[in-house]
Design an enzyme around this catalytic site. Structure first.
Site: not given
Length: 356
Positions: A323, A10-11, A154
């Site tokens: 990112n 869900s992120g 990132c």
């Protein structure tokens, strides 16, 4: 087909993984896991994704469900916070053929350094040396058949790709490296924090980590393993900007070794000549100065430019990437391709979207 599961579906990075996996010719999405949004469908969590996912919903991942989850996947992507990834790695390390962790749980091998930068992340000691860590461009040959893979953050990806040609290519000793990093709001995930509210974030340049950023420790740990003693000090300041996607690092490098701009440019071109996803660019080659995060958004590219300031003997390395793609989900799919000995670019040939 290679069956793929995602924990942390869900992120933001989880959503990117779903998007990329569903476009991949050799990966099939067979499991979604998480601790929140249990029972929700993909389209409920990620409105842009309205494909038929065969009724997949988010399922809990626990000790009791681990065997059932393992039966459904050949590769499990952990898009979870570092403390959670450490627990899940212990749970699945010997249950599934491949675990690919996007968190910081296993990035730093040295116990003392890990405890310094990740004091709240307790990991099983015997797993540390079993994880293969690094940027695919630099350690991709070690991903083939690897059961456990840990990927850089990132910022660390951008910094490492920018600095590696100097230390690992030219063999320079870097006396001092100072990094200025700027990232869009998606770098902070979906956690609700006052500083990330739109009225405060929009138009801002927020110094959220002006000193002591953990990715500096991660990058130095990795590069020092490649060439011990090659870096004197490496420090970083990080700023949040009003973009949603996109990240840029400016690395200011001082060395006592003699260098020239043309030599530096040639070295970068040589170093990355066989790496599809790193584009070495001249700062003035396009209508806008590059690298610019806008020129890579939605893609798995990292654009790198090297410059030399003769006034103070300073090497300037600029690196830009998305990112959420090259800094997270795209790199994870790239690692999965290498793990299962597929062409590295499989499912990742999308071009940047510009303007946004």
């Amino acid at each position: 087909m290679i069956r793929a599961g995602i924990v942390g579906a869900s992120g933001l990075a989880g959503g990117e993984l779903i998007r990329l996996i569903t476009q991949h010719p050799d990966l099939e999405l067979t499991f979604l896991g998480g601790s929140s949004n249990i029972g929700r469908r993909v389209s409920e969590m990620h409105p842009g994704l309205r494909l038929d996912f065969g009724g997949l919903t988010v399922r809990p991942v626990t000790e009791e469900t681990a065997d059932a989850v393992a039966d459904q996947v050949d590769v499990l992507f952990l898009s979870t916070p570092a403390p959670v990834s450490a627990e899940l790695a212990a749970l699945f390390a010997d249950r599934v053929p491949a675990v690919i962790d996007l968190s910081g749980a296993f990035r730093i091998r040295t116990p003392e350094l890990h405890d310094r930068w990740y004091p709240k992340v307790s990991r099983r000691p015997d797993l540390v040396d079993r994880f293969v860590y690094g940027v695919p461009e630099l350690v991709g040959d070690r991903f083939s058949g690897a059961p456990l893979i840990s990927l850089p953050g990132c910022y660390a990806t951008s910094m490492t790709l920018g600095l590696a040609p100097l230390t690992l290519g030219l063999g320079l000793d870097l006396r001092t490296v100072v990094v200025d990093g700027k990232s869009g709001s998606s770098g902070g995930g979906l956690s609700l924090r006052t500083a990330d509210l739109h009225p405060l974030r929009n138009g801002a340049i927020a110094p959220y980590a002006p000193t002591g950023h953990r990715h500096a420790g991660e990058v130095r740990d990795f590069l020092e393993r490649g060439r011990p003693g090659s870096i004197g000090t490496l420090s970083m300041s990080a700023y949040g900007v009003s973009h949603v996607r996109g990240l840029m690092t400016s690395s200011y490098v001082f060395t006592d070794d003699r260098v020239e701009l043309r030599e530096l440019q040639r070295a970068y071109l040589r170093f990355y000549k066989n790496n599809r996803f790193v584009r070495v660019r001249r700062n003035t080659e396009t209508l806008i100065p590059v690298p610019d995060p806008q020129a890579v958004l939605g893609s798995n590219y990292c654009d790198v430019t090297v410059l030399y300031d003769e006034e103070d003997g300073r090497i300037v390395v600029l690196s830009a990437l998305d990112n959420l793609v090259k800094g997270a989900a795209g790199q994870a799919v790239q690692a999965a391709n290498l793990r299962f000995e597929l062409p590295e670019e499989t499912g990742l040939t999308m071009q940047p979207v510009m303007p946004v």
